[in-house]
Design an enzyme around this catalytic site. Structure first.
Site, PDB file in Angstrom:
ATOM      1  N   LYS A  68       0.175  -3.807 -17.807  1.00  0.00           N
ATOM      2  CA  LYS A  68      -0.441  -5.008 -17.229  1.00  0.00           C
ATOM      3  C   LYS A  68      -1.899  -4.695 -16.935  1.00  0.00           C
ATOM      4  O   LYS A  68      -2.217  -3.946 -16.015  1.00  0.00           O
ATOM      5  CB  LYS A  68       0.268  -5.411 -15.930  1.00  0.00           C
ATOM      6  CG  LYS A  68      -0.171  -6.788 -15.480  1.00  0.00           C
ATOM      7  CD  LYS A  68      -0.070  -7.002 -13.989  1.00  0.00           C
ATOM      8  CE  LYS A  68      -1.206  -6.423 -13.203  1.00  0.00           C
ATOM      9  NZ  LYS A  68      -2.542  -6.926 -13.546  1.00  0.00           N
ATOM     10  N   GLU A  91     -14.947   2.518   0.274  1.00  0.00           N
ATOM     11  CA  GLU A  91     -15.574   2.638  -1.050  1.00  0.00           C
ATOM     12  C   GLU A  91     -16.640   1.566  -1.197  1.00  0.00           C
ATOM     13  O   GLU A  91     -16.341   0.376  -1.034  1.00  0.00           O
ATOM     14  CB  GLU A  91     -14.516   2.386  -2.128  1.00  0.00           C
ATOM     15  CG  GLU A  91     -13.849   3.618  -2.631  1.00  0.00           C
ATOM     16  CD  GLU A  91     -12.928   3.306  -3.807  1.00  0.00           C
ATOM     17  OE1 GLU A  91     -12.051   2.442  -3.680  1.00  0.00           O
ATOM     18  OE2 GLU A  91     -13.082   3.960  -4.849  1.00  0.00           O
TER      19      GLU A  91
END
Ligand code: ADP
Length: 469
Positions: A169, A372
């Site tokens: 996916k 992040e």
């Protein structure tokens, strides 16, 4: 351009589609099949059906098919490069690099597929002789991110080299490069069901099927720590073998005895790669206080010259992947400035583009040091001693990669051992290779992808066989 799903060797849809946007212009570039739970099950069943024959094929024949796929990919490199830039936004030179990295990786993985070894050992019981075999696990589910939409899906073809079958996916923002890989696999006659690609817009339901279906033996996931933890929990109910490559908060330390030119070159190359959207990119620049002003001056001189624009133009930075990514970068910078960081360089931000920003006097309390950034921000922290630098570097629940520059050999060995990360770059930031184990310590992941031993072994079950004599 392929826009339908690829299941059991056929290009299929279910009537529903979703839009894929050009990250630079925001305009629609394609509509791609939007699969649901039932389609995911079909993909898994196809992979399950194809598994026995693929697993029983001599490794050298499987390998030959994958090498042909890599050769075809190389031949089509220019076309695949343009597709990658179109859906992901990165400059063409970087996109070409990603495609060619994939060509090399696929050839290498194919060759490694012929070298999956078990072992024999001295059995303490003389009435018995024993050996251990590695056998392919079965059906593998792969879920991949948008930052390297060709290379990360390609890496999961290690499953095929090991004799497993795969249901992939891709990320909803960038499904086209993964579908292009399925197209290549069809052309080189990889049998139906061996490699299936199932795009979808809303990953939750399809993801759940991929992580829990009884016919799935292993999950390999690259993406955020949050989703990785969720999949780990889902997979636990069926004790699925799981490889996770998750987020990072990678430090770069520049010691006072570093070659500053070399350090700046390495630091900025990695920082701005993919517009800062790399999990092993540099999140925190820890610079010795005695050279910090010199570092900032040189850094700003270089950053000033960087250009941003469409990846199809000769620019250094393309756009961020979407508005949400840009908003996150903006909010991290704003919060850092509100808490005392100084913006020593920034330029006007235009539309979806995110121009480089250099911040100094960052501190560990700021969100920018914990999360992040995934954008082109050089966040600089000062330190005074080696111990302090190591402690700051390790002060994170992530542990994907760490980098440092020093010309002192003893220090290099000492610091390399002390850093808590799956990969350490010493006087270099160019550390990635399919031949090296890649993965994270702490909450950056579980298991390794790539690497001589790990790349294929992680797709095999180990079986001990004993013979009574
Ligand atoms: P990012 O924040 O970088 O987009 P994500 O972890 O959200 O990273 O996405 C990485 C991959 O995980 C993508 O393919 C995405 O579709 C998929 N994903 C996101 N949420 C889920 C979920 N709940 N279940 C399964 N897959 C998911």
């Amino acid at each position: 351009m392929k826009t339908k799903a690829y299941i059991n060797g056929k290009w299929v849809g279910n009537g529903k589609t979703f839009a894929v946007l050009d990250p630079f212009s925001g305009k629609q570039i394609a509509r791609v099949s939007d699969l649901g739970k039932a389609d995911a099950v079909k993909g898994i069943e196809a992979a399950h059906k194809a598994f026995p024959k693929w697993a029983a094929m001599p490794a050298i024949e499987r390998s030959a098919k994958l090498v042909r796929m890599a050769d075809l990919m190389e031949k089509r490199a220019d076309q695949l490069t343009k597709l990658l830039t179109l859906e992901q936004g990165k400059p063409l030179t970087e996109a070409k690099g990603e495609i060619l990295l994939g060509v090399h990786a696929l050839k290498w993985l194919a060759e490694e597929g012929c070298r999956v070894h078990g072992y024999t050992q001295c059995d303490p019981d003389l009435n018995r002789s024993s050996l251990s075999l590695r056998q392919p696990m079965g059906v593998v589910s792969a879920i991949t991110p948008w930052n390297f939409p060709s290379y990360v899906p390609l890496k999961s073809l290690a499953a095929l080299a090991a004799g497993c079958t795969l249901v992939l996916k891709p990320a909803e923002d960038t499904p086209l490069s993964a579908l292009a890989l399925a197209d290549l696999s069809e052309e080189v006659d990889i049998p139906p069901g061996v490699f299936n690609v199932i795009p979808c817009k809303h990953p939750k339901e399809v993801g759940e099927v991929l992580a829990t279906h009884p016919l799935v033996s292993k999950i390999t996931f690259t993406g955020s720590t949050e989703v990785g933890k969720h999949l780990l929990k889902l997979g636990a109910s069926g004790v699925k073998k799981t490889t996770l490559e998750l987020g990072g908060n990678c430090p770069l330390i520049i010691f006072e005895d570093a070659d500053l030119e070399k350090a700046i070159q390495g630091a900025l190359t990695l920082k701005f790669w993919n517009c800062g959207q790399c999990c092993n990119g540099i999140n925190r620049f820890l610079v010795h206080t005695s050279i910090c002003d010199a570092f900032i001056k040189k850094c700003v001189q270089k950053v000033k010259k960087m250009t941003c624009g469409s990846g199809f133009e000769p620019v250094d930075l393309g756009p961020l992947i979407h508005e949400k990514a840009k908003k996150k970068v903006d909010s991290l910078v704003r919060e850092a400035v509100a808490h005392g960081a100084q913006e020593v360089f920034s330029s006007p931000q235009k539309g979806r583009l995110c121009a480089p920003i250099v911040l100094e006097n960052c501190t560990p309390k700021m969100r920018i040091s914990r999360e992040e950034i995934f954008g082109p921000v050089v966040a600089i922290y000062r330190f005074r001693t080696e111990a302090e630098a190591i402690s700051m570097a390790n002060d994170t629940h992530y542990g994907l990669a760490a980098y440092f520059y020093s010309e002192n050999l003893n220090r290099c060995l000492r610091v390399a051992k002390a850093l808590e990360a799956g990969t350490v770059g010493v006087n270099t930031t160019g550390v990635y290779s399919i031949t090296l184990p890649f993965g994270g310590w702490k909450e950056s992941g579980i298991g390794r992808e790539a690497g001589i031993v790990e790349s294929l072994n992680d797709y095999c079950e180990l079986k001990a066989i004993s013979f009574g004599l």
